[in-house]
Write a protein that holds these residues in place. Structure first.
Motif, PDB file in Angstrom:
ATOM      1  N   UNK A   1      20.027  -6.833  -3.775  1.00 52.81           N
ATOM      2  CA  UNK A   1      18.700  -7.377  -3.660  1.00 52.81           C
ATOM      3  C   UNK A   1      17.891  -6.659  -2.573  1.00 52.81           C
ATOM      4  N   UNK A   2      18.518  -6.399  -1.438  1.00 53.38           N
ATOM      5  CA  UNK A   2      17.791  -5.739  -0.352  1.00 53.38           C
ATOM      6  C   UNK A   2      17.412  -4.301  -0.703  1.00 53.38           C
ATOM      7  N   UNK A   3      18.182  -3.658  -1.570  1.00 50.12           N
ATOM      8  CA  UNK A   3      17.832  -2.298  -1.972  1.00 50.12           C
ATOM      9  C   UNK A   3      16.547  -2.301  -2.806  1.00 50.12           C
ATOM     10  N   UNK A   4      16.356  -3.283  -3.655  1.00 53.82           N
ATOM     11  CA  UNK A   4      15.134  -3.370  -4.462  1.00 53.82           C
ATOM     12  C   UNK A   4      13.916  -3.672  -3.599  1.00 53.82           C
ATOM     13  N   UNK A   5      14.088  -4.512  -2.603  1.00 53.33           N
ATOM     14  CA  UNK A   5      12.984  -4.908  -1.734  1.00 53.33           C
ATOM     15  C   UNK A   5      12.469  -3.726  -0.922  1.00 53.33           C
ATOM     16  N   UNK A   6      13.321  -2.791  -0.585  1.00 51.47           N
ATOM     17  CA  UNK A   6      12.878  -1.656   0.225  1.00 51.47           C
ATOM     18  C   UNK A   6      11.879  -0.785  -0.521  1.00 51.47           C
ATOM     19  N   UNK A   7      11.851  -0.822  -1.855  1.00 48.96           N
ATOM     20  CA  UNK A   7      10.909  -0.034  -2.642  1.00 48.96           C
ATOM     21  C   UNK A   7       9.587  -0.774  -2.897  1.00 48.96           C
ATOM     22  N   UNK A  12       3.838  -1.249  -4.471  1.00 46.41           N
ATOM     23  CA  UNK A  12       2.530  -1.865  -4.230  1.00 46.41           C
ATOM     24  C   UNK A  12       1.470  -0.819  -3.896  1.00 46.41           C
ATOM     25  N   UNK A  13       1.833   0.203  -3.140  1.00 45.36           N
ATOM     26  CA  UNK A  13       0.884   1.270  -2.803  1.00 45.36           C
ATOM     27  C   UNK A  13       0.447   2.032  -4.055  1.00 45.36           C
ATOM     28  N   UNK A  14       1.370   2.316  -4.943  1.00 45.22           N
ATOM     29  CA  UNK A  14       1.038   3.026  -6.187  1.00 45.22           C
ATOM     30  C   UNK A  14       0.130   2.169  -7.058  1.00 45.22           C
ATOM     31  N   UNK A  15       0.455   0.904  -7.218  1.00 47.77           N
ATOM     32  CA  UNK A  15      -0.374  -0.003  -8.021  1.00 47.77           C
ATOM     33  C   UNK A  15      -1.772  -0.116  -7.424  1.00 47.77           C
ATOM     34  N   UNK A  16      -1.850  -0.252  -6.106  1.00 56.44           N
ATOM     35  CA  UNK A  16      -3.145  -0.340  -5.430  1.00 56.44           C
ATOM     36  C   UNK A  16      -3.985   0.911  -5.691  1.00 56.44           C
ATOM     37  N   UNK A  17      -3.382   2.083  -5.545  1.00 54.54           N
ATOM     38  CA  UNK A  17      -4.104   3.345  -5.764  1.00 54.54           C
ATOM     39  C   UNK A  17      -4.584   3.489  -7.207  1.00 54.54           C
ATOM     40  N   UNK A  18      -3.754   3.089  -8.140  1.00 52.30           N
ATOM     41  CA  UNK A  18      -4.125   3.213  -9.554  1.00 52.30           C
ATOM     42  C   UNK A  18      -5.226   2.243  -9.956  1.00 52.30           C
ATOM     43  N   UNK A  19      -5.350   1.125  -9.277  1.00 52.91           N
ATOM     44  CA  UNK A  19      -6.403   0.174  -9.624  1.00 52.91           C
ATOM     45  C   UNK A  19      -7.678   0.387  -8.820  1.00 52.91           C
ATOM     46  N   UNK A  20      -7.568   0.848  -7.611  1.00 56.95           N
ATOM     47  CA  UNK A  20      -8.742   1.012  -6.763  1.00 56.95           C
ATOM     48  C   UNK A  20      -9.468   2.337  -7.014  1.00 56.95           C
ATOM     49  N   UNK A  21      -8.771   3.379  -7.372  1.00 54.39           N
ATOM     50  CA  UNK A  21      -9.389   4.689  -7.565  1.00 54.39           C
ATOM     51  C   UNK A  21     -10.517   4.679  -8.592  1.00 54.39           C
TER      52      UNK A  21
END
Length: 103
Positions: A1-7, A12-21
């Motif tokens: 579980x902790x390995x997934x959380x580290x990504x 979130x940064x990729x999703x933010x960039x793809x929606x805000x651009x």
């Protein structure tokens, strides 16, 4: 579980960039004289009167509560809209492209 959380921050940064651009591209697009524009004004503003007082005409039949599409052949249409109370003037063709339509 902790390995997934580290990504999570990277995802979130990729999703933010793809929606805000695309939104930033629309907001920063230069307004073309004579082309349709999206006019945003404060709540309670008579948008049709704002456009007509500024020397333009409303384009289309649908108005949002804070925005309307308008057009004018005048080169100082954008300045007059701002002077008469418009908050923002966005390029209508760029907005149509973002929505998947063409003008």
């Amino acid at each position: 579980m902790t390995q997934r959380v580290q990504y999570l921050p990277a995802i979130l940064a990729v999703v933010f960039c793809l929606t805000v651009t695309p939104v930033l591209a629309i907001v920063s697009a230069p307004v073309k004289a004579g082309g349709p524009v999206l006019i945003v004004a404060r709540p309670g503003t008579d948008l049709t009167e704002l456009v007509e007082t500024s020397g333009g005409q409303v384009v289309g039949v649908t108005q949002a509560p804070l925005a309307v599409m308008g057009a004018s052949e005048s080169e100082d249409f954008e300045k007059r809209l701002k002077r008469n109370g418009a908050w923002a003037i966005l390029d209508g063709e760029a907005l149509a492209w973002l929505c998947g339509d063409t003008i």
